[in-house]
Design an enzyme around this catalytic site. Structure first.
Site, PDB file in Angstrom:
ATOM      1  N   LYS A  80     -31.681   7.191 -26.281  1.00  0.00           N
ATOM      2  CA  LYS A  80     -31.458   6.936 -24.849  1.00  0.00           C
ATOM      3  C   LYS A  80     -32.619   7.442 -23.990  1.00  0.00           C
ATOM      4  CE  LYS A  80     -28.671  11.061 -23.708  1.00  0.00           C
ATOM      5  NZ  LYS A  80     -29.558  11.646 -22.689  1.00  0.00           N
ATOM      6  N   ASP A  81     -33.446   8.366 -24.526  1.00  0.00           N
ATOM      7  CA  ASP A  81     -34.590   8.892 -23.783  1.00  0.00           C
ATOM      8  C   ASP A  81     -35.841   8.039 -23.938  1.00  0.00           C
ATOM      9  OD1 ASP A  81     -33.081  11.089 -22.981  1.00  0.00           O
ATOM     10  OD2 ASP A  81     -33.766  12.358 -24.629  1.00  0.00           O
ATOM     11  N   ARG A 129     -26.652   8.361 -13.480  1.00  0.00           N
ATOM     12  CA  ARG A 129     -25.584   7.486 -13.998  1.00  0.00           C
ATOM     13  C   ARG A 129     -24.229   8.208 -13.953  1.00  0.00           C
ATOM     14  NH1 ARG A 129     -22.980   7.781 -18.633  1.00  0.00           N
ATOM     15  NH2 ARG A 129     -24.459   9.315 -19.411  1.00  0.00           N
ATOM     16  N   ARG A 130     -24.202   9.446 -14.444  1.00  0.00           N
ATOM     17  CA  ARG A 130     -22.948  10.208 -14.436  1.00  0.00           C
ATOM     18  C   ARG A 130     -22.493  10.500 -13.006  1.00  0.00           C
ATOM     19  NH1 ARG A 130     -25.429  13.964 -19.159  1.00  0.00           N
ATOM     20  NH2 ARG A 130     -24.648  12.779 -20.963  1.00  0.00           N
ATOM     21  N   ARG A 147     -30.168  21.039 -14.765  1.00  0.00           N
ATOM     22  CA  ARG A 147     -31.236  20.704 -15.702  1.00  0.00           C
ATOM     23  C   ARG A 147     -31.306  21.731 -16.824  1.00  0.00           C
ATOM     24  NH1 ARG A 147     -35.909  18.568 -14.561  1.00  0.00           N
ATOM     25  NH2 ARG A 147     -36.140  18.855 -16.809  1.00  0.00           N
ATOM     26  N   CYS A 238     -33.730   5.589 -17.676  1.00  0.00           N
ATOM     27  CA  CYS A 238     -32.591   6.509 -17.759  1.00  0.00           C
ATOM     28  C   CYS A 238     -32.405   7.267 -16.458  1.00  0.00           C
ATOM     29  CB  CYS A 238     -32.715   7.450 -18.960  1.00  0.00           C
ATOM     30  SG  CYS A 238     -34.278   8.321 -19.075  1.00  0.00           S
TER      31      CYS A 238
END
Length: 307
Positions: A80-81, A129-130, A147, A238
């Site tokens: 996903k990264d 996204r979250r 982070r 992303c």
């Protein structure tokens, strides 16, 4: 002398777990490998929100440079990264069998009170996204930036006055750090390719490519390709509120995808069942259908905001 493959990895506990998993799988095919540790920009700067760092490739760039400079033979990434446009001269060697694709909430206090309360609730995550999906469901909640690697984020949550934080289930479960006070967010669609690990190598390195091929899981590779093609067609990285999930079931692929405005107020989604033999262009076609059914307005706004 037997050739030893140099596996490049970031230094975080999760990254090392993923690289070690690739090393173990290579050993099962009688291929020797050693780990080489590389620092990434995403690990060094823990204060700037990801979406302000030009996040696409932030966790993969340093490894890719080391790969192109022949310091390592393969690099292991969370898929996903990885940018949907691979760097020139670097190719996918294998996509490992997928782990959990789900997001989960690590919480403090009582869950029913947390999710039904009219009082201010603070949830932490660095993922746009979250944030967008959470605000779509809980518009009265407050979202804080969080982070760092999973260990750092768990510590920050423990020391904060936040009510909870969102994590990828695979990340916590792989290194046995999932707290008892957590549950899966079944309603939240994951990032494209979430839970999958990819091994990349130089295009001209025949030995690394042939060795990596043993590790490829065809089902995971197909499903994550659809998800990433969907993302790429929507011109998302992303750092965009775009989600996608493709799952194989009874010879068919069940796909769910969506795009949201960052504040969660606008949402366009798509759900389709696709025959495997028609899956080659599926991600692109699904994205185009979503764009034509209202997603273009959100996508145009996101692109304008990035300029």
């Amino acid at each position: 002398m037997k050739k030893i493959i140099r596996i490049g990895t970031r230094e975080s506990q999760l990254a090392v777990w993923q690289a070690t998993r690739a090393q173990e799988l290579l050993a099962q095919h009688d291929v020797a490998a050693e780990l080489v540790y590389i620092k990434s920009e995403g690990d060094i700067d823990l204060r700037t929100p990801l979406y302000e760092m030009g996040v696409q490739g932030i966790f993969t760039r340093s490894l890719d440079i080391a790969l192109l400079n022949n310091r390592i033979d393969v690099a292991v990434h969370s898929l996903k990264d990885v940018p949907t446009q691979m760097p020139k001269e670097i190719v996918n060697g294998a996509v490992l069998k997928r782990g959990s694709y789900k997001d989960l909430l690590v919480y403090k206090g009582e869950v029913p009170a947390l999710l039904t309360s009219d009082q201010p609730v603070t949830i932490a995550t660095s993922s746009i996204r979250r944030k967008a999906q959470w605000l779509n469901k809980y518009p009265h909640h407050h979202l804080e930036n969080l982070r760092g690697n999973v260990n750092t984020r768990l510590k920050k949550l423990e020391e904060s006055n936040w009510h909870g934080a969102i994590f990828a289930a695979a990340g916590l479960e792989r290194i046995n750090l999932r707290p008892a006070q957590s549950f899966e967010l079944d309603w939240m669609l994951p990032a494209p390719a979430q839970g999958a690990i990819v091994v990349v190598c130089r295009e001209d390195d025949v030995f690394a490519r042939d060795s990596s091929r043993h590790l490829n899981d065809e089902g995971t590779a197909l499903c994550t390709k659809i998800e990433r093609d969907f993302l790429r067609t929507l011109l998302g990285g992303c750092s965009t509120p775009i989600s996608a999930l493709a799952e194989m079931e009874d010879g068919k692929i069940i796909f769910k995808g969506n795009i949201l405005s960052p504040n969660g107020k606008e949402k366009v989604e798509i759900e389709k069942i696709i025959a495997v033999e028609q899956s080659n262009e599926a991600g692109k076609n699904l994205a185009e259908e979503l764009l034509s059914n209202g997603g273009k307005k959100i996508a145009d706004t996101l692109r304008h905001a990035e300029k």
